[in-house]
Design an enzyme around this catalytic site. Structure first.
Site, PDB file in Angstrom:
ATOM      1  N   ASN A 184      41.071  29.619  32.264  1.00  0.00           N
ATOM      2  CA  ASN A 184      42.346  29.751  31.737  1.00  0.00           C
ATOM      3  C   ASN A 184      42.803  29.427  30.591  1.00  0.00           C
ATOM      4  OD1 ASN A 184      43.602  31.034  34.237  1.00  0.00           O
ATOM      5  ND2 ASN A 184      43.258  29.077  35.162  1.00  0.00           N
TER       6      ASN A 184
ATOM      7  N   GLU B 110      36.915  31.020  36.830  1.00  0.00           N
ATOM      8  CA  GLU B 110      37.409  31.536  35.665  1.00  0.00           C
ATOM      9  C   GLU B 110      37.838  30.716  34.572  1.00  0.00           C
ATOM     10  OE1 GLU B 110      40.501  33.441  37.349  1.00  0.00           O
ATOM     11  OE2 GLU B 110      42.174  32.111  37.089  1.00  0.00           O
TER      12      GLU B 110
ATOM     13  N   LYS C 110      48.386  28.129  43.959  1.00  0.00           N
ATOM     14  CA  LYS C 110      48.248  26.768  44.252  1.00  0.00           C
ATOM     15  C   LYS C 110      49.752  26.011  44.939  1.00  0.00           C
ATOM     16  CE  LYS C 110      45.015  26.676  40.494  1.00  0.00           C
ATOM     17  NZ  LYS C 110      44.888  26.440  39.336  1.00  0.00           N
TER      18      LYS C 110
ATOM     19  N   GLY D 147      45.317  33.853  37.973  1.00  0.00           N
ATOM     20  CA  GLY D 147      46.195  33.284  38.671  1.00  0.00           C
ATOM     21  C   GLY D 147      46.250  33.525  39.817  1.00  0.00           C
TER      22      GLY D 147
ATOM     23  N   GLU E  51      31.852  39.196  43.376  1.00  0.00           N
ATOM     24  CA  GLU E  51      31.179  38.009  43.667  1.00  0.00           C
ATOM     25  C   GLU E  51      30.731  37.552  45.087  1.00  0.00           C
ATOM     26  OE1 GLU E  51      32.452  35.140  39.640  1.00  0.00           O
ATOM     27  OE2 GLU E  51      33.543  35.051  41.688  1.00  0.00           O
TER      28      GLU E  51
ATOM     29  N   ARG F  86      45.306  28.356  28.621  1.00  0.00           N
ATOM     30  CA  ARG F  86      46.552  28.195  28.577  1.00  0.00           C
ATOM     31  C   ARG F  86      46.771  26.811  29.038  1.00  0.00           C
ATOM     32  NH1 ARG F  86      48.188  28.578  33.745  1.00  0.00           N
ATOM     33  NH2 ARG F  86      47.207  30.443  35.015  1.00  0.00           N
TER      34      ARG F  86
END
Length: 466
Positions: free
Chosen positions: A290, A288, A237, A164, A200, A292
């Site tokens: 998510n 990644e 975002k 997130g 990374e 959900r």
């Protein structure tokens, strides 16, 4: 199908889930803290259960209270929404142990994908492109320096248990890595209870593009296209759109196919999102996954006509997906803007307070997901999101014009309450956004004239808790 579903969340997403349940003829149970006793979902649901004081750890994150509420009300399933317990494998296991269906992926899948370092390794074995970096969690700052030297600066440190947009720090020079490592590790320990980090290579001038997937328990998996989420502030975002603009069809197809391949490789069930970083040269890399429903799911629903919450509930009930990949049709362009109770002139500081006026926009092809109403008090205990405004249009230019019109129609007022409405409209008016040449650096480039202090390109850019 379930007869009763408990919604283990609050705000606009709790109300949005409850609405689909009602359309399906499912009785709904809302849980709420003391601060949310007069919330919109409490008024809407068939049953409401008080689960604790305002602090999240003693209410929306308190598993015993939520499970007890489900057992007392006869709920056969729990929908976690997003945030809070939505990606907690322990919660999913407790639900299963009590004979309650968790509307989401299996606990073991969330466990694997919730560990971002392990998820990188699993997806790499499945053939998905990942950024050069550490093979797993770093042993300490010395190994971080070794890996950074090998992949080249700038690099990004990430919390293994993060997500997130939280628990990250960009490091642009070797002399700042140890400080960044210590600060990010402490942040990860405080926020996630897990101090492990991985590293990374950081891609400059990148875009953030994600793919929505839905999978059932019978081995079927489809994608519902991609979303561009490049308008961000501190990795949070602000504006999302679908389809991603200026994305070659071959690249779009490759990203979507990779997401479906990755989902099948881990036995994914339910709705999930594969997030990619898109480099200026057209290469894409997995960031990644998510496990959900995403905040920005409405844009996908608008261009496909598919109710993602309905699919989640049906899949959790053991039903097959309602459609195959060939049945998915993409029409037009959708945009979403997150309207927050924040003051852009004060570094987006939250502005809690009583709403004396709240009038959302309307008109053709405008959707507003909100829990706010006149008389609602925005508290200091939770996220500052007031409303998600989404629009659809046949093309991107019309969608931008419609969104600007919709944002201009909002009427929000209250003592000390400020919103990001003006900031969002200025963002939409930026020439690089209108030309779809913007990257994740757009908000940083806007500077103080557009409502935000201009950041310096220091060696370390840390991400604060959401």
């Amino acid at each position: 199908m379930f007869s009763t579903v408990l919604v283990a969340n609050r705000g606009e997403i709790a109300l949005r889930i409850a609405r689909t349940c009602r359309e399906l003829g499912i009785r709904t149970v809302a849980v709420h803290s003391t601060a949310d006793r007069d919330s919109a979902v409490v008024r809407f649901a068939d049953k409401a259960v008080h689960i604790g004081p305002p602090a999240s750890r003693t209410s929306y994150l308190h598993i015993p209270s939520i499970v007890e509420a489900a057992l007392q009300t006869g709920a056969e399933a729990i929908h976690p929404g997003y945030g809070f317990l939505s990606e907690d494998p322990d919660f999913a296991e407790v639900c299963e142990a009590n004979g309650i269906t968790f509307i989401g992926p299996p606990a073991q899948v969330m466990q694997r994908l919730g560990d971002k370092a392990e998820a990188r390794a699993v997806m790499a074995r499945a053939g998905l492109p990942v950024l050069p970096g550490s093979a797993g969690a770093l042993n300490g700052p010395a190994e971080a320096e070794e890996v950074a030297q090998r992949v080249g600066y700038p690099v990004i440190l990430k919390a293994v248990a993060g997500g997130g947009g939280r628990g990250m720090a960009v490091v642009r020079a070797p002399g700042h890595l140890r400080t960044a490592f210590a600060e990010t590790r402490a942040h990860a320990r405080a926020v996630f209870g897990d101090e492990r980090l991985y590293l990374e290579r950081y891609v400059e001038d990148a875009r953030h593009v994600e793919v929505q997937v839905v999978c059932d328990r019978h081995g079927a998996a489809i994608h519902l296209g991609e979303r561009d989420c490049s308008v961000q502030r501190r990795h949070q975002k602000l504006v999302e759109e679908s389809p991603a603009p200026n994305l070659p069809q071959t690249l779009r197809a490759g990203m979507c196919a990779a997401a479906v391949r990755g989902a099948l490789a881990v036995g994914y069930v339910g709705a999930g999102t594969f997030e990619f970083v898109l480099a200026p040269n057209g290469e894409f890399f997995l960031m990644e996954i998510n496990c959900r429903l995403q905040v920005e799911h409405p844009v996908t629903e608008l261009i496909t006509g598919i109710d993602l919450v309905r699919e989640q509930i049906s899949v959790a009930a053991g039903l097959p997906l309602s459609l195959a990949q060939a049945d998915v049709r993409f029409t037009g362009v959708a945009l979403e803007c997150r309207v927050n109770a924040e003051d852009p002139a004060r570094d987006f500081r939250p502005t809690p307070g009583l709403l004396t006026e709240f009038v959302p926009p309307g008109g053709p092809f405008v959707r507003v997901d909100t829990h706010a109403y006149p008389g609602w008090r925005i508290g200091p205990d939770y996220d500052s999101l007031l409303a998600k405004t989404a629009v659809w249009a046949p093309d991107r230019a019309q969608a931008i014009a419609r969104m600007d019109r919709a944002l201009g129609e909002f009427r929000i007022d209250g003592p000390d309450v400020r919103t990001t409405l003006g900031f969002l409209r200025r963002t939409l008016d930026r020439p690089e956004f209108r030309a779809a040449t913007h990257t994740t650096g757009l908000v940083d480039a806007m500077g103080p004239a557009d409502g935000q202090p201009a950041p310096s390109r220091d060696a370390v850019v840390a991400v604060e808790p959401a």
